[in-house]
Design a protein around this motif. Structure first.
Motif, PDB file in Angstrom:
ATOM      1  N   SER A 179       2.300  10.241 -10.723  1.00 58.79           N
ATOM      2  CA  SER A 179       1.334  10.565  -9.667  1.00 58.79           C
ATOM      3  C   SER A 179       2.014  11.485  -8.667  1.00 58.79           C
ATOM      4  O   SER A 179       3.168  11.265  -8.282  1.00 58.79           O
ATOM      5  N   PHE A 180       1.320  12.530  -8.241  1.00 61.62           N
ATOM      6  CA  PHE A 180       1.930  13.492  -7.323  1.00 61.62           C
ATOM      7  C   PHE A 180       1.067  13.795  -6.107  1.00 61.62           C
ATOM      8  O   PHE A 180       1.407  14.657  -5.312  1.00 61.62           O
ATOM      9  N   LYS A 181      -0.016  13.070  -5.939  1.00 62.15           N
ATOM     10  CA  LYS A 181      -0.856  13.213  -4.751  1.00 62.15           C
ATOM     11  C   LYS A 181      -1.125  11.834  -4.176  1.00 62.15           C
ATOM     12  O   LYS A 181      -1.278  10.865  -4.914  1.00 62.15           O
ATOM     13  N   LEU A 182      -1.201  11.768  -2.871  1.00 60.91           N
ATOM     14  CA  LEU A 182      -1.511  10.536  -2.139  1.00 60.91           C
ATOM     15  C   LEU A 182      -0.484   9.443  -2.401  1.00 60.91           C
ATOM     16  O   LEU A 182       0.401   9.225  -1.597  1.00 60.91           O
ATOM     17  N   THR A 183      -0.566   8.752  -3.497  1.00 59.05           N
ATOM     18  CA  THR A 183       0.416   7.730  -3.855  1.00 59.05           C
ATOM     19  C   THR A 183       1.422   8.391  -4.794  1.00 59.05           C
ATOM     20  O   THR A 183       1.276   8.343  -6.004  1.00 59.05           O
ATOM     21  N   ILE A 184       2.434   9.003  -4.217  1.00 66.88           N
ATOM     22  CA  ILE A 184       3.378   9.812  -4.991  1.00 66.88           C
ATOM     23  C   ILE A 184       4.427   8.926  -5.647  1.00 66.88           C
ATOM     24  O   ILE A 184       4.959   8.010  -5.039  1.00 66.88           O
ATOM     25  N   GLY A 185       4.714   9.216  -6.898  1.00 67.27           N
ATOM     26  CA  GLY A 185       5.829   8.572  -7.572  1.00 67.27           C
ATOM     27  C   GLY A 185       5.497   7.412  -8.478  1.00 67.27           C
ATOM     28  O   GLY A 185       6.390   6.765  -9.007  1.00 67.27           O
ATOM     29  N   ARG A 186       4.232   7.122  -8.692  1.00 68.64           N
ATOM     30  CA  ARG A 186       3.894   6.087  -9.668  1.00 68.64           C
ATOM     31  C   ARG A 186       4.154   6.643 -11.061  1.00 68.64           C
ATOM     32  O   ARG A 186       3.840   7.792 -11.348  1.00 68.64           O
ATOM     33  N   VAL A 187       4.736   5.812 -11.921  1.00 68.40           N
ATOM     34  CA  VAL A 187       5.179   6.262 -13.232  1.00 68.40           C
ATOM     35  C   VAL A 187       4.643   5.328 -14.309  1.00 68.40           C
ATOM     36  O   VAL A 187       4.657   4.108 -14.138  1.00 68.40           O
ATOM     37  N   ALA A 188       4.177   5.909 -15.395  1.00 63.04           N
ATOM     38  CA  ALA A 188       3.720   5.119 -16.544  1.00 63.04           C
ATOM     39  C   ALA A 188       3.819   5.992 -17.786  1.00 63.04           C
ATOM     40  O   ALA A 188       4.124   7.185 -17.701  1.00 63.04           O
ATOM     41  N   ARG A 189       3.549   5.384 -18.909  1.00 59.78           N
ATOM     42  CA  ARG A 189       3.441   6.107 -20.183  1.00 59.78           C
ATOM     43  C   ARG A 189       2.026   5.949 -20.689  1.00 59.78           C
ATOM     44  O   ARG A 189       1.429   4.885 -20.561  1.00 59.78           O
ATOM     45  N   ALA A 190       1.519   6.995 -21.292  1.00 58.54           N
ATOM     46  CA  ALA A 190       0.202   6.919 -21.925  1.00 58.54           C
ATOM     47  C   ALA A 190       0.355   6.093 -23.199  1.00 58.54           C
ATOM     48  O   ALA A 190       1.118   6.447 -24.085  1.00 58.54           O
ATOM     49  N   GLY A 191      -0.358   4.982 -23.263  1.00 59.35           N
ATOM     50  CA  GLY A 191      -0.313   4.125 -24.437  1.00 59.35           C
ATOM     51  C   GLY A 191      -1.339   4.514 -25.477  1.00 59.35           C
ATOM     52  O   GLY A 191      -1.400   3.925 -26.558  1.00 59.35           O
TER      53      GLY A 191
END
Length: 168
Positions: A55-67
């Motif tokens: 995530s790079f807008k508003l809540t920056i830095g959330r990380v996941a992988r597309a399952g």
């Protein structure tokens, strides 16, 4: 209608906080779009399963992988480091990038240096161009992954060890 389909359309709330183990792999969203809707939006591309999401807008830095193959809203980008050139020992693997973003992403992305915009913080193209991500030897990559996989360390202890490794 845009949201009457069967294709997952990921939004920020579908990805947990960066230090959360719960949202490491995201396959579903509460919002689904149609194939026609996806085709009608310029720049909207299907993200393949396994791709790293940030995530790079508003809540920056959330990380996941597309399952699973899915689409994302405009606040999420799909990342894929380039393959290592033949014969090099210094590189940034997809797995190491995920660990760094998850554990020390705020510092790596320079989140504290972003100004507050009218609608919140945004990691824009100018900020991304300034981003410097370290590359590692095979040994350095193994050390990073060992810290992340250590079952004895808490998430905050893992982040501290990684900060010490990277910036001390």
């Amino acid at each position: 209608d845009f949201f009457d389909g069967d294709l997952p359309w990921l939004k920020l709330s579908d990805i947990g906080p960066a230090d959360s183990e719960s949202a490491r792999i995201v396959s579903d969203s509460s919002e689904m779009i149609t194939a026609e809707a996806a085709a009608s939006k310029p720049g909207m591309a299907l993200v393949p399963s396994g791709r790293l999401l940030l995530s790079f807008k508003l809540t920056i830095g959330r990380v996941a992988r597309a399952g699973a193959a899915l689409y994302t809203n405009e606040a999420i980008v799909a990342l894929r480091p380039k393959s290592a050139p033949p014969g090099t020992d210094l590189w940034l693997s997809d797995e190491v990038l995920e660990v760094l973003l998850r554990r020390v992403g705020s510092r790596l992305l320079g989140v504290d240096q972003l100004g507050d915009k009218k609608f919140g913080r945004t990691l824009n193209l100018r900020a991304l161009k300034k981003l410097r991500v370290p590359v590692f030897s095979t040994t350095g990559s193994a050390e990073i992954l060992a810290i992340d996989r250590d079952p004895v360390l808490s998430p905050s202890e893992k982040a501290t060890k990684l900060r010490e490794l990277l910036w001390n």
